[in-house]
Each structure stands twice: as C-alpha cells, then as structure tokens.
Design an enzyme around this catalytic site. Structure first.
Site, PDB file in Angstrom:
ATOM      1  N   TYR A  32      62.943  61.321  44.511  1.00 47.05           N
ATOM      2  CA  TYR A  32      63.696  62.251  43.662  1.00 47.05           C
ATOM      3  C   TYR A  32      63.055  63.643  43.661  1.00 47.05           C
ATOM      4  O   TYR A  32      63.725  64.643  43.930  1.00 47.05           O
ATOM      5  CB  TYR A  32      63.775  61.683  42.245  1.00 47.05           C
ATOM      6  CG  TYR A  32      64.553  62.542  41.275  1.00 47.05           C
ATOM      7  CD1 TYR A  32      65.943  62.678  41.388  1.00 47.05           C
ATOM      8  CD2 TYR A  32      63.912  63.229  40.247  1.00 47.05           C
ATOM      9  CE1 TYR A  32      66.661  63.464  40.498  1.00 47.05           C
ATOM     10  CE2 TYR A  32      64.628  64.003  39.349  1.00 47.05           C
ATOM     11  CZ  TYR A  32      66.003  64.118  39.478  1.00 47.05           C
ATOM     12  OH  TYR A  32      66.714  64.902  38.587  1.00 47.05           O
ATOM     13  N   SER A  81      65.791  70.448  39.371  1.00 47.04           N
ATOM     14  CA  SER A  81      65.073  69.734  38.308  1.00 47.04           C
ATOM     15  C   SER A  81      63.741  70.415  38.083  1.00 47.04           C
ATOM     16  O   SER A  81      63.191  71.050  39.002  1.00 47.04           O
ATOM     17  CB  SER A  81      64.846  68.284  38.742  1.00 47.04           C
ATOM     18  OG  SER A  81      63.959  67.633  37.847  1.00 47.04           O
TER      19      SER A  81
HETATM   20  N1  LIG Z   1      69.819  64.379  32.962  1.00 46.96           N
HETATM   21  C1  LIG Z   1      68.697  65.045  33.136  1.00 46.96           C
HETATM   22  O1  LIG Z   1      67.803  65.046  32.251  1.00 46.96           O
HETATM   23  C2  LIG Z   1      68.469  65.852  34.382  1.00 46.96           C
HETATM   24  C3  LIG Z   1      67.259  66.558  34.484  1.00 46.96           C
HETATM   25  C4  LIG Z   1      67.025  67.297  35.642  1.00 46.96           C
HETATM   26  C5  LIG Z   1      67.964  67.341  36.662  1.00 46.96           C
HETATM   27  N2  LIG Z   1      69.128  66.642  36.530  1.00 46.96           N
HETATM   28  C6  LIG Z   1      70.084  66.710  37.645  1.00 46.96           C
HETATM   29  O2  LIG Z   1      71.352  67.091  37.165  1.00 46.96           O
HETATM   30  C7  LIG Z   1      72.368  66.388  37.893  1.00 46.96           C
HETATM   31  C8  LIG Z   1      73.232  65.602  36.920  1.00 46.96           C
HETATM   32  O3  LIG Z   1      72.420  64.742  36.156  1.00 46.96           O
HETATM   33  P1  LIG Z   1      73.062  63.720  35.139  1.00 46.96           P
HETATM   34  O4  LIG Z   1      71.959  63.181  34.283  1.00 46.96           O
HETATM   35  O5  LIG Z   1      74.246  64.353  34.513  1.00 46.96           O
HETATM   36  O6  LIG Z   1      73.477  62.559  36.167  1.00 46.96           O
HETATM   37  P2  LIG Z   1      74.466  61.303  35.992  1.00 46.96           P
HETATM   38  O7  LIG Z   1      73.777  60.147  36.610  1.00 46.96           O
HETATM   39  O8  LIG Z   1      74.916  61.205  34.579  1.00 46.96           O
HETATM   40  O9  LIG Z   1      75.687  61.743  36.903  1.00 46.96           O
HETATM   41  C9  LIG Z   1      75.559  61.790  38.292  1.00 46.96           C
HETATM   42  C10 LIG Z   1      76.900  61.455  38.877  1.00 46.96           C
HETATM   43  O10 LIG Z   1      76.755  61.445  40.297  1.00 46.96           O
HETATM   44  C11 LIG Z   1      77.524  60.382  40.794  1.00 46.96           C
HETATM   45  N3  LIG Z   1      77.013  59.938  42.083  1.00 46.96           N
HETATM   46  C12 LIG Z   1      75.879  59.227  42.324  1.00 46.96           C
HETATM   47  N4  LIG Z   1      75.786  58.937  43.620  1.00 46.96           N
HETATM   48  C13 LIG Z   1      76.880  59.471  44.228  1.00 46.96           C
HETATM   49  C14 LIG Z   1      77.357  59.476  45.567  1.00 46.96           C
HETATM   50  N5  LIG Z   1      76.694  58.850  46.544  1.00 46.96           N
HETATM   51  N6  LIG Z   1      78.515  60.133  45.827  1.00 46.96           N
HETATM   52  C15 LIG Z   1      79.208  60.741  44.838  1.00 46.96           C
HETATM   53  N7  LIG Z   1      78.814  60.748  43.558  1.00 46.96           N
HETATM   54  C16 LIG Z   1      77.659  60.121  43.258  1.00 46.96           C
HETATM   55  C17 LIG Z   1      77.392  59.275  39.744  1.00 46.96           C
HETATM   56  O11 LIG Z   1      78.450  58.324  39.825  1.00 46.96           O
HETATM   57  C18 LIG Z   1      77.400  60.071  38.452  1.00 46.96           C
HETATM   58  O12 LIG Z   1      78.686  60.150  37.868  1.00 46.96           O
HETATM   59  C19 LIG Z   1      71.648  65.499  38.898  1.00 46.96           C
HETATM   60  O13 LIG Z   1      71.576  66.167  40.134  1.00 46.96           O
HETATM   61  C20 LIG Z   1      70.267  65.343  38.292  1.00 46.96           C
HETATM   62  O14 LIG Z   1      69.289  65.099  39.257  1.00 46.96           O
HETATM   63  C21 LIG Z   1      69.391  65.900  35.412  1.00 46.96           C
END
Ligand SMILES: NC(=O)c1ccc[n+]([C@@H]2O[C@H](COP(=O)([O-])OP(=O)(O)OC[C@H]3O[C@@H](n4cnc5c(N)ncnc54)[C@H](O)[C@@H]3O)[C@@H](O)[C@H]2O)c1
Length: 261
Positions: free
Chosen positions: A162, A150
């Site tokens: 986080y 991130s």
């Molecule tokens: N969306 C953003 O703007 C953004 C920005 C920076 C970083 N990220 C990173 O990218 C990645 C994906 O982000 P996203 O927004 O697509 O997330 P999201 O919340 O849409 O998807 C995350 C998935 O992880 C699963 N999950 C959560 N806890 C779990 C567990 N204990 N075991 C197994 N699965 C589990 C959830 O069910 C979900 O389907 C994450 O690591 C997030 O930190 C996202």
C-alpha cells in the site's frame, strides 16, 4: 458576481470517478453530480455503485460503470463507456484502491495482493489519466485530474504494498503535472488522514492524536476535492498535494502542551 457559486461548467465538464461505490470516491462523485457535472461512477462492486447512483441529487447525471480496474482492458472499457455517454472527459478522480488488511505486513503479503494494489492504484491511474489527457490534448481542451494518495506515501503503514503504491502515485502526480501543464491539464493529489470511510477501520481512540479532535468522514474530503478539480477555483494549481487530515500529520513524539483552563 460570486467567485464560488459556479465552480464547474455543466455544459462542458464531465467526470470519471473511480472507487465511486464507497467512501471518499463516492462522496466526491456525488458532490460533482450535485454541481451539475455529468459523472461516471466506476467501481468493482455493482451493489455499491447502484446504491451510490440512487443517492445522487440528480441521478440522471450519474452513470454507473462496474468493472475491475486492475486490468487495463477494463480501464479502456470504462473510458469507452464514458466517452460514448458524455463525450470528452474533462475531470478524473482516482480513488479506487483494494481493501487494506492489517495481516499483510512485509513478511506476509503475497504476490497477488502486492500486484493488485499496484495495478489498481498506480497502473490504472496512469493509464486512465494518460488516455484522458491524449483526448484533451488532441481537442485542445483543459482538464483537471485528482489522485487519492495517502500520508503513507511518506511514512510507513506496516502495509508495504500500500505505502509503496501511494508513494509511486505521489510521484506520478508530479510527473504528470510537469508534462501536461503546457496543455492546461492540471494534476493534483488529495491526501486524506484517518477517514472512517470503509477502506480504513479506525480505532476511535486515534482521535486523541488528531488536533481537530475527531476522525475524518468521507464528506470532509469532498469540498477540497471540488475546489482543486475546479478550473475556476484552482486554475493556477498543479502538482500540489492537499492534506485533509484534521492535523493528524502534525502528531509526533511530543504531546501537545498542557494548557491552563
Ligand atoms: N479512508 C482513509 O482513511 C484513507 C486514508 C488515506 C488514503 N485513502 C485513499 O483514499 C481512497 C479512498 O479510500 P476509502 O477509504 O474511501 O476506500 P473504500 O475502500 O471505502 O473505497 C474504495 C472503493 O474502490 C473500489 N475498488 C477496489 N478495488 C477495485 C478495483 N479493482 N476496481 C474498481 N474499483 C475497486 C471498492 O469497491 C471501493 O468501493 C483510496 O485510494 C485510499 O487509499 C483513504
């Protein structure tokens, strides 16, 4: 011969994608399947992961796995399933991350929330990638791992559980890249900006801080993910962090210049 037409070797390449039920993980997993890569879609939500498999271009290449990756036993169960179904795992994407809640600031976040964030992002990412690496090293085969970090690995997010988990993950990528490079196992980070993908509830007004003028979508991440994962396209790339943020990280206290016309 085209350089870009066959980034993967479907006869050999197999992937495990965590967090594949939603958002960025789902987009990357479906893109891998679209390239003919046999892929395990792992997520804690059965409903999400079943929907993702149904949406795959070739569902016969997409194997659902449901479990909570905050436990190392579950991580081992995931790997056991992947190896039994597909043999050697050559590609690993770690996108799973627990929900982020704005209320969990430094004075409020509880111990369970703190630990779960670190367990899923860091502990599961380290354990899964190391177990996959051990198998690849024993078989003298190359591999490619991608961790979703991130921008908040380097700047506060008002969510200390986080940002600290992502900062540790960013360093883990460098540690693993340095150690595994000699075995031709590459390890890189993908750094999303503000992606309206489920994990981040975006205020649309944020778009005015983004040079490309819009929030990102999960599908904006998939092409870069595939390029970095591909041993053909990125054979000499390891320990790197690829920012896909529409230019968001260029924003600071100076507004862009006023331009005529
Ligand atoms: N969306 C953003 O703007 C953004 C920005 C920076 C970083 N990220 C990173 O990218 C990645 C994906 O982000 P996203 O927004 O697509 O997330 P999201 O919340 O849409 O998807 C995350 C998935 O992880 C699963 N999950 C959560 N806890 C779990 C567990 N204990 N075991 C197994 N699965 C589990 C959830 O069910 C979900 O389907 C994450 O690591 C997030 O930190 C996202």
């Amino acid at each position: 011969m085209s350089l870009l037409s066959t980034p993967f070797d479907p006869a050999r390449d197999t992937a495990v994608v965590t967090g594949a039920g939603n958002g960025i993980g789902r987009a990357i997993a479906l893109a891998l399947v679209g390239e003919g890569v046999r892929t395990v879609l792992a997520d804690v939500s059965e409903e999400r992961v079943s929907a993702a498999v149904k949406a795959a271009a070739r569902p016969e290449l997409a194997l659902p796995w449901v479990g909570d990756l905050s436990s190392l036993e579950s991580c081992d169960a995931l790997l056991g399933t992947a190896v039994a179904a597909f043999g050697q795992v050559t590609h690993f994407v770690h996108s799973a991350s627990p929900p982020r809640r704005e209320a969990d600031h430094a004075l409020a976040v509880d111990r369970t929330t703190w630990q779960e964030m670190h367990a899923v992002n860091l502990d599961a990412g380290f354990h899964l990638s190391r177990e996959i690496a051990k198998r690849l090293i024993a078989a003298k085969q190359p591999g490619s791992f991608l961790f979703l970090t991130s921008l908040h690995a380097g700047t506060p997010r008002n969510l200390p559980h986080y940002s600290t988990a992502k900062a540790a993950m960013a360093m883990l990528v460098k540690e693993l890249a340095k150690t595994y490079g000699r075995y031709n196992i590459r390890v890189n980070a993908l750094v999303p900006g503000a992606i309206a993908a489920g994990g981040f509830i975006a205020d649309p007004s944020l778009a005015r801080h983004i040079p490309l003028g819009r929030l990102g979508e999960a599908d904006d991440l998939a092409p870069m993910a595939l390029a970095v994962l591909s041993n053909k396209l990125s054979a000499y790339v390891t320990g790197a962090a690829f920012v896909v943020d529409g230019g968001l990280s260029l924003t600071n206290w100076f507004e862009p210049p006023e331009l005529e016309g």
